[in-house]
Motif scaffolding. Structure first.
Motif, short mmCIF file in Angstrom:
data_model
loop_
_atom_site.label_atom_id
_atom_site.label_comp_id
_atom_site.label_asym_id
_atom_site.label_seq_id
_atom_site.Cartn_x
_atom_site.Cartn_y
_atom_site.Cartn_z
N LEU A 98 -33.73 -13.05 22.70
CA LEU A 98 -33.61 -14.82 22.30
C LEU A 98 -33.11 -15.93 23.31
O LEU A 98 -33.79 -17.01 23.96
CB LEU A 98 -32.26 -15.21 21.18
CG LEU A 98 -31.99 -16.50 20.91
CD1 LEU A 98 -33.08 -16.90 20.38
CD2 LEU A 98 -30.82 -16.97 20.40
N GLY A 102 -36.04 -17.66 24.69
CA GLY A 102 -35.18 -19.49 24.39
C GLY A 102 -36.04 -20.13 25.54
O GLY A 102 -36.41 -20.66 25.96
N LEU A 106 -38.49 -22.73 26.43
CA LEU A 106 -37.80 -24.59 26.35
C LEU A 106 -39.18 -25.06 27.46
O LEU A 106 -39.55 -26.04 27.78
CB LEU A 106 -36.63 -24.36 26.27
CG LEU A 106 -35.93 -24.83 25.94
CD1 LEU A 106 -34.49 -24.80 25.78
CD2 LEU A 106 -36.76 -25.67 23.96
N TYR A 177 -43.64 -19.28 21.37
CA TYR A 177 -43.27 -20.62 20.70
C TYR A 177 -43.55 -21.66 22.07
O TYR A 177 -43.21 -22.73 21.51
CB TYR A 177 -41.99 -19.72 20.41
CG TYR A 177 -41.97 -18.91 19.74
CD1 TYR A 177 -41.47 -20.10 18.22
CD2 TYR A 177 -41.65 -17.45 18.75
CE1 TYR A 177 -40.48 -19.34 17.26
CE2 TYR A 177 -41.38 -17.60 17.76
CZ TYR A 177 -40.66 -18.25 16.24
OH TYR A 177 -40.97 -18.00 15.66
N VAL A 181 -43.34 -25.12 20.59
CA VAL A 181 -42.52 -25.99 21.21
C VAL A 181 -43.20 -27.04 21.99
O VAL A 181 -43.10 -28.80 21.81
CB VAL A 181 -41.26 -25.14 21.90
CG1 VAL A 181 -40.25 -26.58 23.01
CG2 VAL A 181 -40.42 -24.93 21.47
N ASP A 230 -37.00 -24.64 15.37
CA ASP A 230 -38.02 -23.31 15.95
C ASP A 230 -36.97 -22.37 16.72
O ASP A 230 -37.54 -20.99 16.91
CB ASP A 230 -38.49 -23.99 17.36
CG ASP A 230 -40.06 -24.74 16.43
OD1 ASP A 230 -40.72 -24.37 15.27
OD2 ASP A 230 -40.68 -25.55 17.30
N LEU A 231 -36.15 -22.88 17.00
CA LEU A 231 -35.26 -21.43 17.81
C LEU A 231 -34.53 -20.64 17.16
O LEU A 231 -33.79 -19.21 17.66
CB LEU A 231 -34.32 -21.99 19.34
CG LEU A 231 -34.06 -22.53 20.36
CD1 LEU A 231 -33.23 -23.02 21.19
CD2 LEU A 231 -35.32 -21.99 21.10
N LEU A 234 -37.09 -18.24 16.21
CA LEU A 234 -37.19 -17.80 17.63
C LEU A 234 -36.60 -16.23 17.22
O LEU A 234 -36.58 -14.88 17.88
CB LEU A 234 -37.49 -18.34 18.51
CG LEU A 234 -37.22 -17.07 19.98
CD1 LEU A 234 -38.57 -16.31 20.09
CD2 LEU A 234 -37.18 -18.10 20.96
N GLN A 235 -35.41 -16.33 17.33
CA GLN A 235 -34.70 -15.71 16.65
C GLN A 235 -34.68 -14.63 15.32
O GLN A 235 -34.48 -13.25 16.03
CB GLN A 235 -32.98 -16.45 16.71
CG GLN A 235 -31.82 -15.29 16.54
CD GLN A 235 -30.39 -16.20 16.69
OE1 GLN A 235 -30.72 -17.63 16.67
NE2 GLN A 235 -29.43 -15.62 15.83
#
Ligand SMILES: Nc1ncnc2c1ncn2[C@@H]1O[C@H](COP(=O)(O)OP(=O)(O)O)[C@@H](O)[C@H]1O
Ligand SMILES: [Mg+2]
Lengths: 301, 260
Positions: A98, A102, A106, A177, A181, A230-231, A234-235
């Motif tokens: 993550l 993550g 981003l 992702y 994003v 979204d995070l 993703l997690q």
């Protein structure tokens, strides 16, 4: 200079210790007493109804015909104890995935979003590429993306290309992702009124400086709630890297289940994922509420 | 005063801004046609005319926020419509204040004001902030330096926007209907600032519907009608002896409603 006149401020808090002989009126006190009683009653009602609902649910489940079997296969304390350390070990991999994915998501998402908003014919290829990228990866189901990358890439037996399922799984997650994003960022960039850019340019800022200091900060601020959303997704989806054989929390549970034919480890893994997501979800709620409050400034409704 | 906003005078100061046969279209619609304009140093030019007559477009062209179709524009004798010219460098010499203030909502007033000096002109932060606070103090906004724009009244926001435009010591200041969005009682405080800038010798071009103000402050008045400068002259001449019938008719609306 003739202009140095500071107007008195309306609406500022009273100076501490200022002589304001205000005494709350009986009407105000009565109003506040009433509001207090009302909110106490609301809390009591809410607590009671939650309790009743929970009790009803428990009764339904416990009285279900298959409950004793289910309890054995899903709620076995012994297997839970055995699974917990192994699943926790696996979960550490999910957490690391993550963090790394993550951050990558981003950065990549921001680059793609910015690429899509670059003006002028010079940047057409870049814009088109970025658009194609988002269209492709937003449409492609994540599970298929993962299979292609995690299972397909090693099958090519390319020299110097990693076959590590964690690395490949992380790559697939990042690809999908960052497309999501990027769209969130782009929506944010487009929501900043063009007059803001005009104001920045009129001060002599270059296009880049206007983007960096004026447009992006506003875009990002507005998009914090959907980004956190979204995070959180993703997690959860880091659990999918297990399809390549990486031993994350899900895979760790899988191993025990395969050996014992008891499903409790899945429950343990599921609960741990939930526990991991809750702080992030609460953070999202808090940020959203704060943004809404700022927007609704000056009104109670 | 050392920081006279107009900059040091040279022996023969030509016009600060000069426009020659400027033409501007948006798609099919012709918005500016054969527009000529000369703005001498330390003078105020008022652009008047009905809504949609092209005042904003003229100001935006002067600042290169819009690209003109034909004609030419010079700033201090340098042709700024030459495609080889660095447009960002040109904009640095011109300050703009918009009708809708356009302050940056994510920055405090002081940050709004120091952004361009710091990022564009490379002024160290401490110095930029000190000068920013001085300017705010002068315009009666000293206490608002650290406030965010949404906590300011319209008049205060507009004065902050003026400070932001002044902070880069522009050669020329363009003001586009800067009081049009303000409540009547806040108009005066903003106009006061403009009056003061004129006293300090700032060169300004302003689009305005405040006819009484234009009459008092302007050295030159241009009446725009459907993208053409139909009539130009001293404030005295335009307001008291307009030559064109259309100018008369436009001004009569203000005299009739007692606003002139
Ligand atoms: N970006 C634009 N695209 C198309 N038409 C525009 C644009 N900006 C202004 N116009 C048109 O140009 C004309 C002049 O507008 P403007 O310069 O804003 O007038 P004013 O400021 O005098 O009210 C109007 O008819 C307006 O509709
Ligand atoms: Mg206008």
């Amino acid at each position: 200079m003739t202009l140095a006149k500071e107007e008195p401020d309306r609406g500022e808090p009273l100076a501490p210790g200022g002589q304001d002989p205000y005494v709350p009126s009986e009407r105000r006190l009565a109003r506040e007493r009433y509001k207090r009683t009302r909110s106490r009653r609301a809390v009591a009602v809410a607590a009671l109804s939650s309790l009743v609902t929970a009790a009803a649910l428990v009764l339904v489940v416990v009285n279900a015909p298959g409950w004793s079997r289910t309890r054995e296969t899903f709620f076995d304390a012994g297997y839970a104890r055995e699974a917990l350390p192994l699943v926790l070990d696996g979960l550490w991999l999910n957490v690391r995935l993550l963090l790394v994915c993550g951050a990558a998501v981003l950065v990549l998402g921001m680059l793609i979003a910015v690429a899509r908003t670059l003006p002028g014919p010079v940047f057409f290829p870049l814009r088109a590429l970025a658009a194609a990228y988002t269209d492709f990866f937003r449409g492609l189901p994540l599970i298929i993306n993962l299979m292609i990358v995690v299972l397909g890439v090693p099958a090519l037996r390319l020299q110097g290309v990693s076959v590590d399922p964690v690395l490949l799984g992380g790559t697939a997650l990042t690809l999908t992702y960052s497309a999501y994003v990027a769209e969130v960022f782009r929506a944010g960039i487009e929501s900043v009124h063009p007059s803001q850019r005009a104001a920045a340019r009129s001060l002599g800022l270059t296009n880049r400086q206007a983007l960096r200091h004026v447009v992006l900060p506003q875009a990002v601020r507005r998009q914090v709630p959907p980004l956190l959303n979204d995070l959180v997704s993703l997690q959860k989806d880091t659990g999918l890297v297990s399809i390549g054989g990486a031993v994350d929390a899900v895979r760790a549970a899988d191993i025990i289940v395969g050996r014992s034919l008891n499903y409790t480890p899945y429950l343990v893994a599921g609960l741990l994922f939930i526990a991991l997501t809750i702080p992030m979800t609460r953070l999202t709620d808090w940020v959203t509420a704060r943004t809404d409050r700022r927007r609704a400034q000056g009104g109670l409704l | 005063m050392s920081d006279r906003p107009g900059g040091p005078d040279t022996a023969d100061p030509g016009p600060v801004l000069r426009m020659r046969s400027v033409r501007k279209t948006f798609g099919e619609s012709l918005v500016l046609r054969e527009v000529d304009l000369e703005v001498a140093p330390h003078t105020v030019t008022a652009l008047i005319g009905a809504s949609g007559s092209g005042k904003s477009t003229l100001l935006r062209c002067a600042n290169l926020l819009e690209e003109i179709d034909d004609g030419a524009i010079w700033l201090d004798g340098e042709e700024i419509t030459d495609p080889r010219v660095d447009q960002d460098a040109v904009r640095r010499r011109i300050g703009v204040v918009f009708q809708a203030y356009n302050l940056f909502p994510h920055m405090s007033v002081l940050e709004n004001i120091t952004l361009a000096p710091r990022r564009v002109h490379g002024v160290p932060r401490a110095e930029a902030e000190q000068r920013g606070r001085e300017l705010l103090e002068r315009l009666g906004l000293g206490a608002k330096a650290d406030a965010y724009p949404d906590r300011l009244s319209g008049g205060q926001q507009q004065r902050a926007a003026i400070v932001r435009a002044l902070a880069v010591r522009p050669r020329l200041l363009l003001l586009d209907e800067i009081t049009a969005a303000l409540d009547p009682e806040l108009v005066a405080e903003v106009l006061e600032v403009v009056r003061d800038l004129k006293e300090q010798g700032m060169t300004m071009v302003l689009a305005t519907h405040e006819m009484a103000f234009a009459r008092d402050i302007a050295d030159q008045v241009c009446f725009l009608d459907a993208g053409v400068v139909l009539e130009r002259g001293s404030a005295e001449q335009i307001f008291h002896a307009p030559r064109e019938e259309r100018t008369r008719r436009f001004l009569r609306r203000f005299t009739d409603s007692g606003r002139l």
